[in-house]
Every structure is written in structure tokens, then in C-alpha cells.
Design a protein around this motif. Structure first.
Motif, PDB file in Angstrom:
ATOM      1  N   ILE A   1       0.872  -1.387  -0.050  1.00 31.61           N
ATOM      2  CA  ILE A   1       0.249  -0.076   0.103  1.00 31.61           C
ATOM      3  C   ILE A   1       0.892   1.175   0.066  1.00 31.61           C
ATOM      4  N   TRP A   2       2.097   1.215   0.408  1.00 33.70           N
ATOM      5  CA  TRP A   2       3.026   2.569   0.487  1.00 33.70           C
ATOM      6  C   TRP A   2       3.229   2.938  -0.851  1.00 33.70           C
ATOM      7  N   ASP A   3       2.962   1.842  -2.045  1.00 34.58           N
ATOM      8  CA  ASP A   3       3.264   2.391  -3.186  1.00 34.58           C
ATOM      9  C   ASP A   3       2.221   3.342  -3.928  1.00 34.58           C
ATOM     10  N   TRP A   4       1.139   3.335  -3.426  1.00 32.77           N
ATOM     11  CA  TRP A   4       0.012   3.708  -4.187  1.00 32.77           C
ATOM     12  C   TRP A   4       0.318   5.417  -3.679  1.00 32.77           C
ATOM     13  N   ASP A   5       0.018   6.048  -4.836  1.00 36.30           N
ATOM     14  CA  ASP A   5       0.058   7.734  -4.952  1.00 36.30           C
ATOM     15  C   ASP A   5      -0.790   8.260  -3.630  1.00 36.30           C
ATOM     16  N   LEU A   6      -1.731   7.923  -3.563  1.00 33.55           N
ATOM     17  CA  LEU A   6      -2.627   8.625  -2.662  1.00 33.55           C
ATOM     18  C   LEU A   6      -2.401   8.254  -1.066  1.00 33.55           C
TER      19      LEU A   6
ATOM     20  N   TYR B   1      -8.803   3.542   4.315  1.00 31.10           N
ATOM     21  CA  TYR B   1      -9.816   3.072   3.332  1.00 31.10           C
ATOM     22  C   TYR B   1      -9.156   2.446   2.147  1.00 31.10           C
ATOM     23  N   LEU B   2      -8.110   3.112   1.750  1.00 30.91           N
ATOM     24  CA  LEU B   2      -7.410   2.278   0.464  1.00 30.91           C
ATOM     25  C   LEU B   2      -6.668   1.268   0.909  1.00 30.91           C
TER      26      LEU B   2
END
Length: 191
Positions: free
Chosen positions: A114-119, A175-176
Motif C-alpha cells: 500500500i505504500w507504493d500507492w500515490d494517494l 480506506y485504501l
């Protein structure tokens, strides 16, 4: 089949990013950069590495690191792509692993997908802002670093005190993270 196998291939964590897993493999096998692993798998090193998942035979990376292509595909993050656009026959390793939570690394030294996600700007577990620059050398955190927990300059990220995240950042990250877990569950049930 690749000419070499890695001496050490620890099992990936359920929520580990593929790029982060390659950093951990790099560290376990005493290479100075994860690029060596990609070269051993005969993959070109650029911004995104396209791996074709041939249904008839495993990829060279899969054989080298002894992880099934299906698992590699689940570990791959798609921070810039919509899931509906992802072709299950091809996926990309994004060589980011550029943000991290020092507290998560203290608890368990691996990079969360999840750390790779931009948001995602915060760790919802520790309610802190993810760091993207080394506190010591002030350079952006790089994918081609020698270890999961250390910068190229030698600084140990686990010794950094991250700033507190806003409630909006924490809520969005939570949430993400739940969305990512449900997408993974849907992908597993399809396979």
C-alpha cells in the motif's frame, strides 16, 4: 530456466510489495542493489519492468526467486493503473518502494504494498506521515538501496521519528488499505 538460483529466498509477506520483496531478497543474498536480481532474471531495468505471465511456463523471475507468477502478480502494486485496465497476462513491477513507515519497519522489516500507492501519504496503523526523503542525507528514498531499512548513505530509517498525520490522511490510508485487501481477495478468488 535461469542459470542461477538465489541462495536465500525468504517467503514473501501477504501484504508485501513486489519491489520491496526484491529489496529484501537483495539484502538476504548480499547484493548491493536489487538490480542484480533483475539482471539475473534477464529483465530490462527501466521505470517499469513488464513481466509476461505465460500460462505454459513460469517466468524467469519466478524461477529465480522461487515464487509463483500468480503470487508475484498479487504482490505487484498498480498505483498508476486502474484495476480494470490491468491485463492478467501481463503485469509491471514498479520500482518505487519510495515511501515508508519507520515504525512498521521496526515491527517487521519489509515494504508494504500500500505504500507504493500515490494517494497513500500516511500509515494508518501508526498515524504518522510516510517518509519519502532520508532524514540524514535529505535525498529521496530510492528503490535501489542496499537494505529495506537503510538508505544508501547508511541511515537506518527505523531510528527516525515521523511526524503525526492528519486524520484525513489516516482515514484515506485506512480506506485504501481495506480496498487493496478486497481487490487482492477478488483476484485470489478468480485465480
Amino acid at each position: 530456466m535461469p542459470a542461477q538460483l538465489l541462495l536465500r529466498t525468504p517467503l514473501p509477506y501477504e501484504d508485501e510489495s513486489l519491489a520491496g520483496y526484491l529489496i529484501r531478497l537483495n539484502e538476504s543474498n548480499y547484493y548491493d542493489s536489487p538490480n542484480w536480481i533483475l539482471q539475473l532474471a534477464d529483465l530490462h531495468i527501466n521505470q517499469g519492468i513488464h513481466l509476461v505471465n505465460n500460462l505454459n511456463e513460469p517466468s524467469q523471475l519466478s524461477q529465480l526467486i522461487q515464487v509463483a507468477d500468480e503470487q508475484l502478480r498479487l504482490m505487484a502494486s498498480f498505483p498508476y493503473q486502474l484495476v480494470s485496465q490491468v491485463n492478467s497476462q501481463q503485469y509491471t513491477i514498479y520500482k518505487f518502494a519510495l515511501k515508508l513507515c519507520p515504525y512498521c519497519l521496526t515491527e517487521s522489516a519489509y515494504c508494504r504494498k500500500i505504500w507504493d500507492w500515490d494517494l497513500v501519504k500516511a500509515c494508518y496503523l501508526h498515524q504518522c506521515v510516510l517518509i519519502n526523503k532520508c532524514p540524514s542525507c535529505q535525498k529521496n528514498i530510492r528503490w535501489s538501496r542496499p537494505a529495506v531499512t537503510r538508505c544508501r548513505c547508511g541511515f537506518d530509517f527505523r531510528s527516525h521519528y515521523a511526524q503525526t498525520a492528519t486524520s484525513d490522511q489516516v482515514n484515506l490510508s485506512a480506506y485504501l488499505s481495506s480496498l487493496e485487501k478486497s481487490l487482492t481477495t477478488v483476484q485470489i478468488s478468480r485465480d
